[in-house]
Design a protein around this motif. Structure first.
Motif, PDB file in Angstrom:
ATOM      1  N   THR A  40      -2.515  -1.451  -3.440  1.00 40.17           N
ATOM      2  CA  THR A  40      -3.285  -0.217  -3.547  1.00 40.17           C
ATOM      3  C   THR A  40      -2.843   0.470  -4.835  1.00 40.17           C
ATOM      4  O   THR A  40      -1.749   1.015  -4.921  1.00 40.17           O
ATOM      5  CB  THR A  40      -3.065   0.707  -2.342  1.00 40.17           C
ATOM      6  N   SER A  71      -9.570  -6.693  -9.744  1.00 36.50           N
ATOM      7  CA  SER A  71      -9.391  -5.303  -9.311  1.00 36.50           C
ATOM      8  C   SER A  71     -10.757  -4.717  -9.000  1.00 36.50           C
ATOM      9  O   SER A  71     -11.775  -5.212  -9.471  1.00 36.50           O
ATOM     10  CB  SER A  71      -8.709  -4.476 -10.406  1.00 36.50           C
ATOM     11  N   ALA A  96     -12.311  -3.016  -0.714  1.00 37.53           N
ATOM     12  CA  ALA A  96     -11.233  -3.932  -1.111  1.00 37.53           C
ATOM     13  C   ALA A  96     -11.428  -5.309  -0.487  1.00 37.53           C
ATOM     14  O   ALA A  96     -11.379  -6.331  -1.188  1.00 37.53           O
ATOM     15  CB  ALA A  96      -9.880  -3.349  -0.695  1.00 37.53           C
ATOM     16  N   ASN A 133       0.804  -1.226   0.000  1.00 42.77           N
ATOM     17  CA  ASN A 133       0.000   0.000   0.000  1.00 42.77           C
ATOM     18  C   ASN A 133       0.838   1.278   0.000  1.00 42.77           C
ATOM     19  O   ASN A 133       0.390   2.302  -0.512  1.00 42.77           O
ATOM     20  CB  ASN A 133      -0.910  -0.043   1.246  1.00 42.77           C
ATOM     21  N   VAL A 170      -6.875  -2.672  -5.499  1.00 39.62           N
ATOM     22  CA  VAL A 170      -7.960  -1.737  -5.193  1.00 39.62           C
ATOM     23  C   VAL A 170      -7.567  -0.393  -5.802  1.00 39.62           C
ATOM     24  O   VAL A 170      -6.424   0.043  -5.685  1.00 39.62           O
ATOM     25  CB  VAL A 170      -8.239  -1.637  -3.676  1.00 39.62           C
ATOM     26  N   LEU A 203      -2.607  -7.938  -1.775  1.00 43.00           N
ATOM     27  CA  LEU A 203      -3.411  -6.763  -2.131  1.00 43.00           C
ATOM     28  C   LEU A 203      -2.479  -5.639  -2.566  1.00 43.00           C
ATOM     29  O   LEU A 203      -1.407  -5.447  -1.972  1.00 43.00           O
ATOM     30  CB  LEU A 203      -4.231  -6.281  -0.935  1.00 43.00           C
TER      31      LEU A 203
END
Ligand code: NAP
Length: 402
Positions: free
Chosen positions: A280, A362, A353, A230, A323, A278
């Motif tokens: 960002t 996505s 997310a 992230n 995300v 994940l």
């Protein structure tokens, strides 16, 4: 292709796949033809058993179209709101077609057809009303699904801190990484107090080429089940006015560090047969962003990396999600040097997310952004997109930087 089809069709029972196929046919083939091609003079629509002709029929077609489009989306994603609404809608069809056949066909034939229709549509209504569990699958905690530890980069503020909090609520022990150690400790202490989870703070500068490797080393003794890549930043202003070293650092933090961390942690996840990656990304990835050129390009890298890994890892037990938030109210704008403007909360970004993880490669945040990202930005000429983006971002950029 075959694996994709198996996965898509496996999300629901065969009879629901048939309903999905029917809704998709109505949305993409029949309703467009009905609305755009069918002459008004012969147009007919039935609502609640009443037949409309001509312009009255034409005027109500968009509503029918919207209902089938909602059905297509709802069955495709198995959305919770499909229960009870899909059943209620078919119940309405059951009553309407039965009345329609009895009144308009009439006699013995109308009665028999009405009864047959009531049985078929009635059975479908009951099946849909009994299918609540299909639309609300049993939810296992993230910790059960992915393993004990979650590593969140950029956890000292904004979206990263919100990710850390949401994952701690799911029972994960959390590794928090960023440069500001005092802020990381504050977040970590709050998580331990509130959720009773273990935490580890790793102060690290991901702008240095060795940063990501150092972080991977600092968690080598832990089973990292969730990696949230992230940490990131933007830098507003005209390309040639920006300090070159700052732009290169941006590529290091936004692109190289997530790549190195994913590359090092995904192997053990695959071996264990469970895990989550994940990323960002940003809505900025969908279009050229004058005055944020390097930032948008860096997020396009993240989007393509994550979406490709989603396909590579499908079936391995490792879920991947990018995300793609639009403007979010964090420290991002101050760090980027932008004029402050309103946006989503970081908590909303994280909620979207985590709900989408495992369901798609996505996800955008908010239907309006989805529409912009998936329709506007894919269909409009790039020259127009770049010019519109320039005009919008100019208003968010101090004049000294333009
Ligand atoms: N806010 C938005 O409008 C928006 C929209 C779309 C996407 N995003 C993306 O969301 C992610 C999180 O940003 P945010 O909005 O939450 O902004 P933020 O509040 O500024 O958070 C950025 C985080 O990244 C960390 N970070 C920055 N440079 C770093 C470095 N060199 N080494 C290690 N960590 C570093 C920061 O921690 P330290 O400063 O303590 O190092 C901070 O924790 C970013 O990838 C951003 O591009 C934001």
């Amino acid at each position: 292709m075959r694996a994709w089809l198996r996965e898509v069709l496996g999300r629901r029972p065969a009879w629901m796949n048939a309903l999905l196929g029917f809704c998709a046919y109505m949305s993409f083939v029949y309703m467009p033809w009905d609305f755009f091609v069918k002459p008004v003079a012969v147009d007919e629509e039935v609502w609640f058993g009443f037949l409309l002709h001509g312009w009255a029929a034409k005027a109500t077609e968009p509503l029918h179209w919207a209902i089938y489009a909602a059905g297509t989306y709802g069955f495709w994603r198995m959305r919770p709101w499909m229960w009870p609404w899909a059943g209620v809608y078919v119940a309405q069809i059951t009553v309407a077609t039965t009345i329609w056949l009895v009144l308009n066909v009439g006699g013995m034939r109308g009665g028999l057809l009405g009864a047959a229709s009531a049985v078929v549509y009635g059975a479908l209504t009951i099946a849909l009303l009994r299918a609540r569990d299909h639309f609300q699958p049993q939810r296992r905690s993230f910790r059960d699904r992915f393993g004990e530890w979650a590593l969140v980069t950029g956890a000292s503020s904004g979206i990263g801190a919100a990710f850390a909090r949401a994952l701690a609520r799911e029972g994960h022990s959390i590794v928090l990484a960023a440069r500001r150690e005092d802020r990381l400790r504050e977040v970590a202490d709050a998580l331990s107090r509130e959720f009773g989870v273990a935490t580890r703070v790793v102060p690290v500068d991901l702008a240095t080429p060795a940063g990501a490797a150092k972080l991977a080393g600092a968690v080598a003794d832990l089973e990292i089940g969730v990696l949230v890549n992230n940490a990131g930043f933007g830098h507003a202003g005209r390309f040639e006015r920006a300090e070159e070293a700052r732009l290169v650092e941006m590529i290091q933090v936004n692109c190289a560090a997530p790549l190195v961390l994913a590359r090092r942690l995904v192997g053990p996840m695959r071996t264990r047969g469970r895990g989550a990656l994940l990323f960002t990304g940003s809505l900025a990835a969908k279009q050229p962003m004058p005055l944020h050129a390097t930032y948008a390009a860096s997020k396009a890298f993240v989007a393509l990396l994550g979406e490709a890994l989603w396909a590579e890892l499908r079936g391995s037990g490792v879920e991947v999600l990018v995300v793609e938030p639009g403007t979010t109210e964090t420290e991002f704008q101050t760090v980027a040097g932008e004029i402050p403007h309103h946006g989503e909360t970081p908590e909303r970004v994280v909620e979207v997310a985590l709900a989408a993880l495992g369901a798609q490669p996505s996800v955008g945040v908010g239907w309006w952004r989805w529409l912009r990202g998936n329709l506007g930005m894919r269909l409009l000429p790039r020259s127009l997109l770049a010019s519109v983006a320039h005009a919008v971002i100019e208003r968010q950029t101090p004049s000294a930087l333009r």
